[in-house]
Design an enzyme around this catalytic site. Structure first.
Site, PDB file in Angstrom:
ATOM      1  N   GLU A 200     -14.620  -6.154   4.590  1.00 56.36           N
ATOM      2  CA  GLU A 200     -13.746  -6.136   3.418  1.00 56.36           C
ATOM      3  C   GLU A 200     -12.309  -5.786   3.779  1.00 56.36           C
ATOM      4  O   GLU A 200     -11.357  -6.334   3.211  1.00 56.36           O
ATOM      5  CB  GLU A 200     -14.277  -5.161   2.364  1.00 56.36           C
ATOM      6  CG  GLU A 200     -15.537  -5.640   1.648  1.00 56.36           C
ATOM      7  CD  GLU A 200     -15.347  -6.946   0.882  1.00 56.36           C
ATOM      8  OE1 GLU A 200     -14.190  -7.349   0.652  1.00 56.36           O
ATOM      9  OE2 GLU A 200     -16.353  -7.561   0.522  1.00 56.36           O
TER      10      GLU A 200
ATOM     11  N   TYR B  30     -10.065  -3.047  -5.560  1.00 55.72           N
ATOM     12  CA  TYR B  30     -10.929  -4.175  -5.210  1.00 55.72           C
ATOM     13  C   TYR B  30     -11.966  -3.781  -4.165  1.00 55.72           C
ATOM     14  O   TYR B  30     -13.168  -4.013  -4.335  1.00 55.72           O
ATOM     15  CB  TYR B  30     -10.112  -5.375  -4.689  1.00 55.72           C
ATOM     16  CG  TYR B  30     -11.003  -6.296  -3.900  1.00 55.72           C
ATOM     17  CD1 TYR B  30     -11.880  -7.148  -4.549  1.00 55.72           C
ATOM     18  CD2 TYR B  30     -11.052  -6.233  -2.502  1.00 55.72           C
ATOM     19  CE1 TYR B  30     -12.773  -7.935  -3.843  1.00 55.72           C
ATOM     20  CE2 TYR B  30     -11.936  -7.013  -1.785  1.00 55.72           C
ATOM     21  CZ  TYR B  30     -12.784  -7.862  -2.460  1.00 55.72           C
ATOM     22  OH  TYR B  30     -13.682  -8.621  -1.756  1.00 55.72           O
TER      23      TYR B  30
ATOM     24  N   ASP C 198     -10.485  -9.730  -7.096  1.00 57.13           N
ATOM     25  CA  ASP C 198      -9.531 -10.173  -6.078  1.00 57.13           C
ATOM     26  C   ASP C 198      -8.806 -11.414  -6.597  1.00 57.13           C
ATOM     27  O   ASP C 198      -8.930 -11.772  -7.774  1.00 57.13           O
ATOM     28  CB  ASP C 198     -10.268 -10.463  -4.763  1.00 57.13           C
ATOM     29  CG  ASP C 198     -11.101 -11.732  -4.863  1.00 57.13           C
ATOM     30  OD1 ASP C 198     -11.487 -12.106  -5.986  1.00 57.13           O
ATOM     31  OD2 ASP C 198     -11.348 -12.353  -3.813  1.00 57.13           O
TER      32      ASP C 198
END
Length: 352
Positions: A42, A123, A141
């Site tokens: 991520e 996020y 996102d």
DNA sequence: TAATCGTGGAG
DNA sequence: TCTCCAAGATT
């Protein structure tokens, strides 16, 4: 909140998840529930395309297979592994967070706990909480913003934090608890492959086209709305490839700002011509012996543009104390950003 | 709030 | 060649 938007998004999960089951790309971080692996992916994926991340992801986990390995890694090795991926503060925050997690003894398993770690924002906290721990946290996102604004025909500026909050709230209401791990992935996948950026959406392939207000009203191609960005400024630099025997000069960039902590060829501000360059070299404490080449290069960052005039020359003298002199093998061990790619290649050409 | 922070693929 | 912009976070 408009009633209409809720109705539209309520129809989203079922066809979206069915579509995802058949069309999901086979990505390495989707094969694991290990929070460490998911976290690394991520962070790397922030503002970065999947194709660019794949190789870095594999090499990074090979080098640092655990939070402890990352926490105890030398910074130069960390930066070498991140070299070329960009946004280098991500790597430094990743290690900061690894040290916190190692100290805590376990990975935070809630949105709030994750959000408190360096480099993890709204996020990323939601993405990890759902993918690694199955929590019902909507991750918003750029893909999700595009999908939702088109589905609901929303013309709010997606760069406005209020729009993100609004979208997240709407999704929180419709996100299924039993599919928390894949719902975020599915929404992003739709935005990445069908409801895609750069060009018109491929509504013919979309599982939720039937109730997409943007498609029905013909506004989908104009969405999402985004405030125009400011023009880039141009910075002129003169870069020196200083050769001494089988070595070349490098110096470490400051710990703050652009390309912080990475290595570069020495440079001075301004575009110096052949008549001005010798004085600049002398001012650094060198005696120029032989001028080999002049080479122009341009590098475009998000909001700065470097126009670089480069000189390759042989010199005598040590120069400033913060310069390091490296041979070809040592040069390759240093993390030099892509901004200097043309000069890096030139340096290699001049080293035995 | 607005600026800062990389890189490279796609159109 | 040029513009857009990508699984954002930080200050």
């Amino acid at each position: 909140m408009r009633h209409e938007e809720n109705i539209t998004l309520a129809f989203l999960p079922e066809p979206l998840l069915a579509w995802y089951h058949e069309n999901a790309r086979d990505l390495p971080w989707r094969k694991t529930e290990d929070p460490y692996c998911i976290w690394v992916s991520e962070i790397m994926l922030q503002q970065t395309r999947v194709a660019a991340v794949l190789g870095y992801y594999a090499r990074f986990l090979e080098a640092f297979p655990s939070v402890e390995a990352l926490a105890s890694a030398p910074e130069d090795r960390l930066m070498k592994l991140w070299e070329g991926l960009g946004y280098y503060s991500r790597a430094k925050n990743l290690q900061k967070a690894a040290r916190i997690v190692a100290e805590m003894g376990a990975f935070p398993d809630t949105y709030e706990g994750l959000l408190a770690l360096p480099g993890i924002g709204d996020y990323t906290a939601s993405a990890i909480a759902s993918a690694a721990f199955g929590r019902r946290e909507a991750a918003v996102d750029g893909n999700v913003l595009r999908v939702v604004t088109r589905l609901t025909d929303c013309h709010d500026d997606i760069l406005d934090p209020r729009t993100k909050r609004h979208v997240r709230e709407q999704l929180q209401h419709v996100m299924p608890a039993e599919s928390a791990r894949v719902f975020n992935q599915a929404t992003m996948e739709l935005g990445a492959t069908v409801c895609a950026p750069n060009g018109p959406p491929r509504c013919g392939e979309c599982p939720v086209a039937d109730f997409c207000l943007g498609r029905v009203r013909g506004t989908a191609e104009t969405l999402p709305v985004k405030t125009p960005k400011k023009a880039r400024r141009i910075e002129d630099k003169t870069v020196f490839l200083l050769l001494r025997g089988d070595r070349i000069a490098l110096r470490r960039r400051p710990d703050d700002g652009l390309l912080a902590g990475l290595w570069e060829f020495p440079s001075v501000a301004g575009a110096l011509d052949e008549k001005e360059a010798p004085a600049a070299v002398a001012a650094l404490g060198f005696l120029p012996k032989a001028w080999k080449k002049k080479l122009f290069a341009k590098h475009i960052f998000t909001h700065v543009e470097w126009h670089m005039t480069g000189y390759t020359l042989e010199v005598e003298g040590d120069g400033p104390p913060d310069f390091v002199w490296v041979n070809r093998a040592a040069l390759e061990e240093h993390a030099v950003p892509s901004a200097f790619a043309r000069y890096y290649a030139e340096a290699i050409d001049h080293l035995p």
